[in-house]
Design a protein around this motif. Sequence first.
Motif, PDB file in Angstrom:
ATOM      1  N   UNK A   1       1.063  -1.248  -0.027  1.00 58.09           N
ATOM      2  CA  UNK A   1       0.102   0.013  -0.166  1.00 58.09           C
ATOM      3  C   UNK A   1       0.935   1.225  -0.032  1.00 58.09           C
ATOM      4  N   UNK A   2       0.192   2.203  -0.562  1.00 57.03           N
ATOM      5  CA  UNK A   2       0.914   3.630  -0.657  1.00 57.03           C
ATOM      6  C   UNK A   2       0.913   4.180   0.704  1.00 57.03           C
ATOM      7  N   UNK A   3       1.397   5.537   0.548  1.00 58.84           N
ATOM      8  CA  UNK A   3       1.276   6.539   1.723  1.00 58.84           C
ATOM      9  C   UNK A   3      -0.221   6.664   2.190  1.00 58.84           C
ATOM     10  N   UNK A   4      -0.848   6.551   0.994  1.00 55.31           N
ATOM     11  CA  UNK A   4      -2.390   7.102   1.206  1.00 55.31           C
ATOM     12  C   UNK A   4      -3.248   6.014   1.787  1.00 55.31           C
ATOM     13  N   UNK A   5      -2.637   4.717   1.860  1.00 54.05           N
ATOM     14  CA  UNK A   5      -3.386   3.527   2.200  1.00 54.05           C
ATOM     15  C   UNK A   5      -3.943   2.730   1.061  1.00 54.05           C
ATOM     16  N   UNK A   6      -3.676   2.999  -0.183  1.00 50.28           N
ATOM     17  CA  UNK A   6      -4.581   2.545  -1.417  1.00 50.28           C
ATOM     18  C   UNK A   6      -3.468   1.545  -1.885  1.00 50.28           C
ATOM     19  N   UNK A   7      -3.881   0.402  -2.455  1.00 46.72           N
ATOM     20  CA  UNK A   7      -3.065  -0.460  -3.107  1.00 46.72           C
ATOM     21  C   UNK A   7      -2.108   0.023  -4.193  1.00 46.72           C
ATOM     22  N   UNK A   8      -0.900  -0.170  -4.373  1.00 41.77           N
ATOM     23  CA  UNK A   8      -0.126   0.222  -5.732  1.00 41.77           C
ATOM     24  C   UNK A   8      -0.287  -0.886  -6.477  1.00 41.77           C
ATOM     25  N   UNK A   9      -0.451  -0.442  -7.743  1.00 45.72           N
ATOM     26  CA  UNK A   9      -0.773  -1.529  -9.143  1.00 45.72           C
ATOM     27  C   UNK A   9       0.318  -0.925 -10.242  1.00 45.72           C
ATOM     28  N   UNK A  10       0.647  -1.787 -11.165  1.00 42.86           N
ATOM     29  CA  UNK A  10       1.455  -1.604 -12.207  1.00 42.86           C
ATOM     30  C   UNK A  10       0.418  -1.718 -13.372  1.00 42.86           C
ATOM     31  N   UNK A  11       0.449  -0.797 -14.370  1.00 40.25           N
ATOM     32  CA  UNK A  11      -0.742  -0.923 -15.620  1.00 40.25           C
ATOM     33  C   UNK A  11       0.199  -1.428 -16.598  1.00 40.25           C
ATOM     34  N   UNK A  12      -0.107  -2.386 -17.290  1.00 44.05           N
ATOM     35  CA  UNK A  12       0.494  -3.070 -18.255  1.00 44.05           C
ATOM     36  C   UNK A  12      -0.393  -3.321 -19.319  1.00 44.05           C
ATOM     37  N   UNK A  13       0.200  -2.620 -20.750  1.00 43.64           N
ATOM     38  CA  UNK A  13      -0.752  -3.128 -21.854  1.00 43.64           C
ATOM     39  C   UNK A  13      -0.363  -4.320 -22.431  1.00 43.64           C
ATOM     40  N   UNK A  14      -1.403  -5.289 -22.878  1.00 41.39           N
ATOM     41  CA  UNK A  14      -1.216  -6.678 -23.218  1.00 41.39           C
ATOM     42  C   UNK A  14      -1.704  -6.536 -24.844  1.00 41.39           C
ATOM     43  N   UNK A  15      -1.393  -7.867 -25.616  1.00 38.38           N
ATOM     44  CA  UNK A  15      -1.818  -7.899 -26.890  1.00 38.38           C
ATOM     45  C   UNK A  15      -1.889  -9.572 -26.961  1.00 38.38           C
ATOM     46  N   UNK A  16      -3.053  -9.839 -27.834  1.00 40.20           N
ATOM     47  CA  UNK A  16      -3.272 -11.251 -27.954  1.00 40.20           C
ATOM     48  C   UNK A  16      -3.581 -11.369 -29.443  1.00 40.20           C
ATOM     49  N   UNK A  17      -3.285 -12.503 -29.802  1.00 46.14           N
ATOM     50  CA  UNK A  17      -3.727 -12.777 -31.391  1.00 46.14           C
ATOM     51  C   UNK A  17      -4.292 -13.945 -31.686  1.00 46.14           C
ATOM     52  N   UNK A  18      -5.133 -13.878 -32.775  1.00 47.27           N
ATOM     53  CA  UNK A  18      -5.988 -14.786 -33.390  1.00 47.27           C
ATOM     54  C   UNK A  18      -6.751 -15.425 -32.227  1.00 47.27           C
ATOM     55  N   UNK A  19      -6.828 -16.826 -32.163  1.00 46.57           N
ATOM     56  CA  UNK A  19      -7.702 -17.625 -31.338  1.00 46.57           C
ATOM     57  C   UNK A  19      -7.561 -17.107 -29.872  1.00 46.57           C
ATOM     58  N   UNK A  20      -6.525 -16.775 -29.335  1.00 49.68           N
ATOM     59  CA  UNK A  20      -6.235 -16.169 -28.009  1.00 49.68           C
ATOM     60  C   UNK A  20      -7.185 -14.910 -27.916  1.00 49.68           C
ATOM     61  N   UNK A  21      -7.014 -14.193 -28.948  1.00 49.02           N
ATOM     62  CA  UNK A  21      -7.725 -12.981 -29.073  1.00 49.02           C
ATOM     63  C   UNK A  21      -9.127 -13.071 -29.061  1.00 49.02           C
ATOM     64  N   UNK A  22      -9.628 -14.130 -29.437  1.00 50.82           N
ATOM     65  CA  UNK A  22     -11.142 -14.116 -29.724  1.00 50.82           C
ATOM     66  C   UNK A  22     -11.659 -14.630 -28.296  1.00 50.82           C
ATOM     67  N   UNK A  23     -10.780 -15.484 -27.679  1.00 48.59           N
ATOM     68  CA  UNK A  23     -11.195 -16.049 -26.544  1.00 48.59           C
ATOM     69  C   UNK A  23     -11.154 -15.012 -25.371  1.00 48.59           C
TER      70      UNK A  23
END
Length: 97
Positions: A39-61
């Motif tokens: 948790x940060x100094x404000x008491x909220x959870x800290x998260x990392x924001x990551x972009x993801x890409x999926x292709x073809x059948x995985x993208x459809x799923x």
Amino acid sequence: MALNHVVLMGRLAADPTLRSTASGKTVASFRLAVDRGIKGPDGNSIADWLDCVAWEKTADFVSKYFGKGQMICVEGQLQSRSYKDKNGNKRTAVEVA
């Protein structure tokens, strides 16, 4: 030998975006919020924001079965790419693919 292997578990920040390339391949883009477990100094959870890409059948799923706020586990590689934004500025994006 090089190793580029990533396994992440987090929540979808928004519904995945499904589109098709000019050659007809489907691709899904989504952003993942991965909690660091602290948790940060404000008491909220800290998260990392990551972009993801999926292709073809995985993208459809992913686009069919997952939506905003759902927990998902992804496995892939970190990839970087350069592009120019709408103002002509050079940008670099790092994604899990």
